[in-house]
Design an enzyme around this catalytic site. Structure first.
Site, short mmCIF file in Angstrom:
data_model
loop_
_atom_site.label_atom_id
_atom_site.label_comp_id
_atom_site.label_asym_id
_atom_site.label_seq_id
_atom_site.Cartn_x
_atom_site.Cartn_y
_atom_site.Cartn_z
N GLU A 91 30.17 32.95 33.26
CA GLU A 91 30.26 31.53 32.89
C GLU A 91 28.91 30.85 33.08
OE1 GLU A 91 33.56 29.77 34.98
OE2 GLU A 91 34.90 31.34 34.29
N HIS A 138 37.13 26.79 31.70
CA HIS A 138 37.47 26.82 33.14
C HIS A 138 37.94 25.44 33.64
CE1 HIS A 138 36.63 29.08 37.15
NE2 HIS A 138 37.71 28.30 37.24
N ILE A 139 39.12 25.06 33.17
CA ILE A 139 39.65 23.74 33.53
C ILE A 139 40.98 23.86 34.30
CG2 ILE A 139 38.52 22.41 31.70
CD1 ILE A 139 41.24 22.63 30.14
N ARG A 197 50.30 31.91 45.52
CA ARG A 197 50.87 30.59 45.22
C ARG A 197 50.91 30.31 43.72
NH1 ARG A 197 46.95 29.94 49.07
NH2 ARG A 197 47.56 29.15 51.11
N SER A 221 52.19 43.16 43.17
CA SER A 221 51.56 42.59 44.35
C SER A 221 51.60 43.67 45.43
CB SER A 221 52.37 41.36 44.79
OG SER A 221 51.86 40.84 45.98
C1 DGY Z 1 39.46 27.45 41.80
O1 DGY Z 1 39.70 26.54 42.58
O2 DGY Z 1 39.20 28.59 42.21
C2 DGY Z 1 39.50 27.14 40.36
O3 DGY Z 1 39.06 28.19 39.59
C3 DGY Z 1 38.77 25.86 40.05
O4 DGY Z 1 39.32 25.31 38.87
#
Ligand code: DGY
Length: 325
Positions: A266, A284-285, A157, A177
């Site tokens: 992280e 990680h946003i 997606r 893919s």
């Molecule tokens: C996820 O949903 O896997 C994302 O990395 C969170 O931001």
């Protein structure tokens, strides 16, 4: 007695309100991910766990919860933080929050493409530093994005949503893919092997989930196949990239730069990445917009409540074995 739901860290109120209407909600410490030992202590006796993608839901945590816990609902799409085999064996349903975060994450991947292409880090530092002496004919040369080739690794997606954004910028799109993806074909994207994509693309954006097959997918030899003018973008999981190999490639300038939202360990971001002028590092946003996180909270809550009612949840990730008790 209402069921008890352990929410590892506070999530947006709309999700909590749904849970509170049917259950007793208890929290872990705010502001940080719990350790596995802390989690194992807290989940004993709860009926459900709602956790975040950084929380280590390993076999010990699941074993501690197993007597009473029916569902572990991840507030996020990636479930590499959860030992799925152990959950399945112990009869615990795992769920996630796909779809609702696709656009936010794709936007962030594209923001990183634009940021590295136009050296927004260097430009912002120059503006903020007070040393700017005015517009100049050769100041902060970035590179074009329009017309450059976009390589998408992983045709799910989010990869498809990034490809769609790339088409909006008149970028030819290549993707890799395991299977042909009709949605990408419809966009005019061409499926080719990873090795070829690495050699041809100007921006390579990673969109695979982290598992045994993808850990270290982009290592020294893959980075060596990239053009010296190409950028690597990672909004998937840090461990998909061999971080020391990336640092070496950046240092040797065998690739042009990187835009990163995720890291192997992280919240540690290697100093070499932070200090590299051609790397943009974010904390990680990917899914962190108000609207998206509120939708994720609702989806995660609905998954929990469905399981507690004995229904099939909207977003199951595993097929738990029948429980022994
Ligand atoms: C996820 O949903 O896997 C994302 O990395 C969170 O931001």
């Amino acid at each position: 007695m209402p069921p008890t739901i352990h929410v590892t860290q506070p999530i947006p109120e709309n999700g909590l309100n749904l849970l509170r209407a049917e259950a007793n909600v208890i929290f872990g410490p705010a502001g940080r991910s719990p350790t596995s030992a802390e989690l194992a202590d807290r989940v004993a006796g709860v009926d459900a766990v709602l956790c975040f993608v950084a929380d280590p839901i390993d076999a010990n945590v699941l074993a501690a919860a197993a007597r009473t816990c029916r569902v572990v609902a991840n507030y996020g799409v990636g479930v590499d933080n959860i030992d799925l085999d152990a959950a399945t064996r112990l009869g615990i349903q795992v769920t996630n929050t796909p779809d609702v975060l696709t656009d936010a994450t794709a936007d962030l991947a594209f923001a990183l493409i634009l940021a590295v292409a136009r050296d927004l880090k260097g430009a912002a530092l120059l503006a903020a530093g007070g040393a700017w002496t005015g517009i100049a004919p050769t100041l902060i040369f970035g590179c074009d994005v329009a017309g450059k080739t976009l390589g998408i690794v992983g045709g799910g997606r989010i990869g498809t949503a990034v490809a769609r954004r790339g088409r909006g910028f008149d970028m030819p799109v290549l993707y890799t893919s395991r299977t042909e993806k009709p949605a990408l074909t419809q966009l005019g994207a061409r499926r080719i092997p990873l090795d070829e994509l690495l050699a041809l693309a100007d921006f390579i954006s990673l969109h695979v989930s982290l598992n045994m097959d993808t850990r270290g997918l982009i290592g020294r030899s893959e980075l060596a196949r990239m053009k010296p003018t190409a950028f690597l973008i990672n909004t998937s999981r840090g461990a998909v990239v061999d971080e020391p190999a990336l640092i070496a490639a950046l240092h040797a300038r065998t690739i042009a730069g990187a835009g990163l939202d995720v890291y192997a360990n992280e919240p540690r971001i290697p100093r070499e990445l932070l200090e590299s002028p051609n790397v943009v590092c974010l904390p990680h946003i990917g899914s962190a917009t108000r609207e998206t996180r509120a939708r994720m909270a609702e989806v995660a809550a609905c998954n929990v409540l469905a399981c507690l009612r004995g229904d099939v949840p909207p977003n199951p990730v595993n097929r738990p074995m029948p429980r022994q008790h």
